[in-house]
Design a protein around this motif. Structure first.
Motif, short mmCIF file in Angstrom:
data_model
loop_
_atom_site.label_atom_id
_atom_site.label_comp_id
_atom_site.label_asym_id
_atom_site.label_seq_id
_atom_site.Cartn_x
_atom_site.Cartn_y
_atom_site.Cartn_z
N GLU A 21 0.84 -1.20 0.00
CA GLU A 21 0.00 0.00 0.00
C GLU A 21 0.87 1.25 0.00
OE1 GLU A 21 -2.78 0.17 3.24
OE2 GLU A 21 -3.63 -1.79 2.76
N VAL A 22 1.91 1.25 0.82
CA VAL A 22 2.83 2.39 0.91
C VAL A 22 3.55 2.58 -0.42
CG1 VAL A 22 4.89 3.30 2.08
CG2 VAL A 22 3.07 2.18 3.41
N ILE A 23 4.03 1.49 -1.01
CA ILE A 23 4.73 1.56 -2.30
C ILE A 23 3.79 2.12 -3.36
CG2 ILE A 23 5.77 0.18 -4.14
CD1 ILE A 23 6.75 -1.75 -1.85
N ALA A 24 2.55 1.64 -3.41
CA ALA A 24 1.59 2.10 -4.42
C ALA A 24 1.27 3.58 -4.25
CB ALA A 24 0.31 1.27 -4.33
N GLU A 25 1.22 4.05 -3.00
CA GLU A 25 0.96 5.46 -2.73
C GLU A 25 2.10 6.33 -3.26
OE1 GLU A 25 -1.27 8.67 -0.88
OE2 GLU A 25 -1.81 6.61 -1.38
N GLY A 26 3.33 5.83 -3.10
CA GLY A 26 4.52 6.52 -3.62
C GLY A 26 4.94 7.70 -2.76
N GLY A 27 6.18 8.13 -2.97
CA GLY A 27 6.68 9.34 -2.36
C GLY A 27 7.33 9.22 -1.00
N THR A 28 7.29 8.04 -0.38
CA THR A 28 7.87 7.95 0.96
C THR A 28 8.93 6.87 1.11
OG1 THR A 28 6.12 6.47 1.76
CG2 THR A 28 5.79 8.84 2.07
N THR A 29 8.97 5.91 0.24
CA THR A 29 9.93 4.82 0.39
C THR A 29 10.78 4.69 -0.87
OG1 THR A 29 10.22 2.45 0.83
CG2 THR A 29 8.22 3.08 -0.36
N ALA A 30 11.99 4.21 -0.69
CA ALA A 30 12.87 3.95 -1.83
C ALA A 30 12.55 2.59 -2.45
CB ALA A 30 14.33 4.01 -1.39
N ILE A 31 11.69 1.82 -1.81
CA ILE A 31 11.25 0.55 -2.39
C ILE A 31 10.19 0.89 -3.43
CG2 ILE A 31 10.21 -1.71 -1.93
CD1 ILE A 31 11.20 -1.38 1.01
N THR A 32 10.38 0.44 -4.65
CA THR A 32 9.49 0.88 -5.73
C THR A 32 8.70 -0.25 -6.37
OG1 THR A 32 11.30 0.73 -7.33
CG2 THR A 32 10.93 2.88 -6.27
N THR A 33 9.02 -1.49 -6.07
CA THR A 33 8.27 -2.60 -6.65
C THR A 33 7.59 -3.38 -5.54
OG1 THR A 33 10.24 -4.01 -6.59
CG2 THR A 33 9.81 -2.82 -8.64
N PRO A 34 6.41 -3.91 -5.81
CA PRO A 34 5.69 -4.67 -4.78
C PRO A 34 6.52 -5.81 -4.21
CG PRO A 34 4.27 -4.26 -6.66
CD PRO A 34 5.66 -3.84 -7.07
N VAL A 35 6.26 -6.11 -2.96
CA VAL A 35 6.95 -7.18 -2.26
C VAL A 35 5.98 -8.32 -2.00
CG1 VAL A 35 8.59 -5.59 -1.19
CG2 VAL A 35 6.52 -6.24 0.05
N THR A 36 6.53 -9.48 -1.72
CA THR A 36 5.71 -10.65 -1.42
C THR A 36 5.86 -11.05 0.03
OG1 THR A 36 7.50 -12.21 -1.94
CG2 THR A 36 6.07 -11.51 -3.79
N ARG A 37 4.97 -11.93 0.46
CA ARG A 37 5.07 -12.50 1.80
C ARG A 37 6.42 -13.19 1.95
NH1 ARG A 37 5.51 -16.72 4.50
NH2 ARG A 37 5.67 -18.02 2.66
N ASP A 38 6.85 -13.91 0.94
CA ASP A 38 8.14 -14.61 1.01
C ASP A 38 9.30 -13.64 1.16
OD1 ASP A 38 6.88 -17.06 0.82
OD2 ASP A 38 7.26 -17.30 -1.32
N TYR A 39 9.24 -12.50 0.46
CA TYR A 39 10.30 -11.50 0.59
C TYR A 39 10.41 -11.02 2.03
CZ TYR A 39 12.61 -6.96 0.50
OH TYR A 39 13.43 -5.91 0.79
N ILE A 40 9.26 -10.70 2.64
CA ILE A 40 9.27 -10.23 4.02
C ILE A 40 9.79 -11.33 4.94
CG2 ILE A 40 7.84 -9.46 5.96
CD1 ILE A 40 8.24 -7.26 3.89
N ALA A 41 9.31 -12.56 4.77
CA ALA A 41 9.77 -13.67 5.62
C ALA A 41 11.27 -13.88 5.48
CB ALA A 41 9.01 -14.95 5.27
#
Length: 162
Positions: free
Chosen positions: A22-42
């Motif tokens: 949600e934060v990535i889609a909103e834009g403007g606050t994070t340097a992460i620019t592509t959606p992440v997965t549950r596996d990425y977070i884990a």
């Protein structure tokens, strides 16, 4: 509403990925620019034994924000790097304050001496948040190219734990 902060674990990876997306889609606050997965977070959670993850949730168990620290790859074992995310439209509820209280104590107990934050210079909310926690400016990265090609500056802030 009561805010509950607790350590986050692998079973929380899905809801944390959803919030971050949600934060990535909103834009403007994070340097992460592509959606992440549950596996990425884990995988990120398990990537280092000194990683510390907390989440904040409401009485219904809805995740309102999360924060992590892990060893900074360039500043040595004494330095943790931090990331903080709050649900879009649900900022200003004390989530960040509650998260940092737990993260700060856990980082100190884990042997970190200071915390590094790298905030996009155009993220005024993030700059205000870290400043209000006592982080102090110590440098700047100019012309940081994000994965989507956008170029931003980053403000470097530090928080001394001792």
């Amino acid at each position: 509403m009561t805010l509950h902060v607790r350590p986050a674990g692998p079973l929380d990876a899905g809801p944390l990925a959803d919030l971050l997306n949600e934060v990535i889609a909103e834009g403007g606050t994070t340097a992460i620019t592509t959606p992440v997965t549950r596996d990425y977070i884990a995988e990120r959670m398990a990537s280092d034994p000194r990683a510390i993850w907390h989440l904040a949730e409401d009485d219904a168990g809805d995740v309102l924000g999360f924060q992590w620290v892990d060893p900074h790859p360039e500043h040595g074992a004494d330095c943790a790097q931090i990331a903080t995310f709050a649900r879009v439209g649900r900022t200003g509820l004390g989530t960040g304050s509650a998260l940092f209280e737990k993260t700060r104590a856990a980082a100190l107990a884990s042997g970190y001496r200071w915390i590094n934050a790298e905030i996009r210079a155009d993220n005024l909310g993030g700059l205000a948040y870290y400043g209000s926690r006592g982080f102090e400016d110590y440098g700047r990265i100019e012309g940081y190219r994000m994965a989507n090609g956008q170029v931003v500056d980053k403000v470097l802030k530090r928080y001394d734990l001792d």
